[in-house]
Design a protein around this motif. Structure first.
Motif, PDB file in Angstrom:
ATOM      1  N   ILE A   1       0.716  -1.325  -0.052  1.00  0.00           N
ATOM      2  CA  ILE A   1      -0.312  -0.297  -0.581  1.00  0.00           C
ATOM      3  C   ILE A   1       0.661   0.901   0.049  1.00  0.00           C
ATOM      4  N   LEU A   2       0.533   1.607  -1.302  1.00  0.00           N
ATOM      5  CA  LEU A   2       1.233   3.555  -0.742  1.00  0.00           C
ATOM      6  C   LEU A   2       0.253   4.213  -0.241  1.00  0.00           C
ATOM      7  N   LEU A   3       1.352   4.436   1.172  1.00  0.00           N
ATOM      8  CA  LEU A   3      -0.076   5.742   1.885  1.00  0.00           C
ATOM      9  C   LEU A   3       0.046   6.770   1.271  1.00  0.00           C
ATOM     10  N   PHE A   4       1.520   6.897   0.942  1.00  0.00           N
ATOM     11  CA  PHE A   4       1.237   8.517   0.136  1.00  0.00           C
ATOM     12  C   PHE A   4       1.851   8.675  -0.640  1.00  0.00           C
ATOM     13  N   GLY A   5       2.176   9.707  -1.914  1.00  0.00           N
ATOM     14  CA  GLY A   5       2.755   9.505  -2.869  1.00  0.00           C
ATOM     15  C   GLY A   5       2.239   9.285  -4.058  1.00  0.00           C
ATOM     16  N   GLU A   6       0.699   8.833  -4.548  1.00  0.00           N
ATOM     17  CA  GLU A   6       1.009   8.376  -5.274  1.00  0.00           C
ATOM     18  C   GLU A   6       0.835   9.424  -6.184  1.00  0.00           C
ATOM     19  N   TYR A   7       0.948   9.990  -7.789  1.00  0.00           N
ATOM     20  CA  TYR A   7       1.302  10.885  -8.926  1.00  0.00           C
ATOM     21  C   TYR A   7       2.122  11.229  -7.808  1.00  0.00           C
TER      22      TYR A   7
END
Length: 312
Positions: free
Chosen positions: A10-16
């Protein structure tokens, strides 16, 4: 034959944002997993997976011819195993933003790469960036453009802190509080999302100066703050910054949020019962939720399927 297990992430933060050098924080999610297998009576799903591996193997052959210094595989063994019916047996839902292709890439690299970098050696920053680069090229077969982070997370099974494109490190995250009131959860949108069209839409938006400005002054600023807050266990600031981030996403990434969730997203911002954010590229799949009161959020969101990922 059954290979080692590779987990979802899971990418908790940082998408895009990580495409534009924001910070990011990715954690393994052991609820879903996959392994390479061969069996005598394959199911329909196994036969389909085996067919997909044929295309992937041919892509890897081309990759090592074009970039011999990047990575080499034992293609003879890979082709032989695929011919004998090998497939990727996985419980990781596809198109849900939890790294289904990442786990497959990690499994193939682990079994067939020559001179592979292993989890057991001293993982210097140089080695991590090298691994990420290999995985980025391998996973591009599935998405058109990949950061390589999903396979990296799945391969190492460690939380990964992204400081910038060329500065990544394995990191520790604060220990979960099993009976904690606050939580990060996954909300099932019930829709399968596709990464490639969402990423091309984002790349198209980047041509717009106003969008680029918003990205830098708001989206990346709040994302970086959330990563710092989470790693330092500063829960109060984390929720303040997650709310800001949730608002920016609703206002500027609407196409990435399935339409029927716009009102639910807004409702969280108004009531403070929960805040929603994208999980992966969006367009469907899971939506990530943050709440300071899990029981209350569960009541409010009782019509939806929720899985708790982390408790504060």
């Amino acid at each position: 034959m059954k290979g080692p297990l590779f987990y979802s992430k899971i990418l908790l933060f940082g998408e895009y944002g990580i495409i534009q050098d924001s910070k990011g924080l990715s954690i393994p999610y052991n609820f879903y997993k996959g392994a390479l297998k061969t069996e005598d009576n394959p199911s329909e799903k196994a036969i389909q997976s085996n067919k997909n591996l044929v295309g992937f193997a041919s892509y890897l052959s081309k990759l090592q011819t074009e970039q011999p210094a990047l990575v080499q595989f034992d293609l003879e063994s890979l082709d032989k195993d695929i011919f004998n019916g090998m497939y990727f047996d996985s419980s990781i839902p596809q198109g849900y933003g939890v790294g289904s292709s990442g786990a497959l890439v990690a499994a193939i690299y682990d079994k067939y790469a020559s001179d592979k970098i292993t989890v057991l050696e001293n993982l210097t920053r140089v080695k991590l960036v090298q691994l990420k680069n290999i995985f980025s090229n391998m996973e591009s077969f599935f998405h058109g453009k990949s950061s390589g982070l999903d396979p990296l997370n799945s391969y190492l099974s460690l939380p990964i802190l992204i400081n910038s494109k060329d500065n990544i490190q394995a990191t520790g995250i604060p220990t979960q509080s099993v009976n904690g009131k606050g939580a990060v959860f996954l909300l099932d949108s019930g829709i399968v999302g596709e990464t490639a069209p969402m990423v091309s839409l984002f790349m198209e938006n980047l041509k717009n100066q106003g969008f680029r400005k918003m990205l830098k002054s708001q989206f990346i600023k709040h994302t970086d703050a959330c990563v710092e807050n989470f790693l330092h266990g500063d829960v109060k600031s984390l929720f303040e910054n997650t709310k800001k981030l949730s608002k920016v996403v609703l206002n500027n990434f609407k196409p990435m949020i399935p339409e029927q969730f716009h009102a639910l997203w807004q409702n969280g911002l108004e009531t403070n019962d929960y805040y929603l954010k994208l999980c992966g590229s969006g367009g469907g799949g899971y939506i990530l939720g943050f709440t300071q009161d899990l029981e209350k959020a569960k009541k409010v969101l009782k019509e939806y399927k929720i899985e708790v990922v982390y408790q504060f």
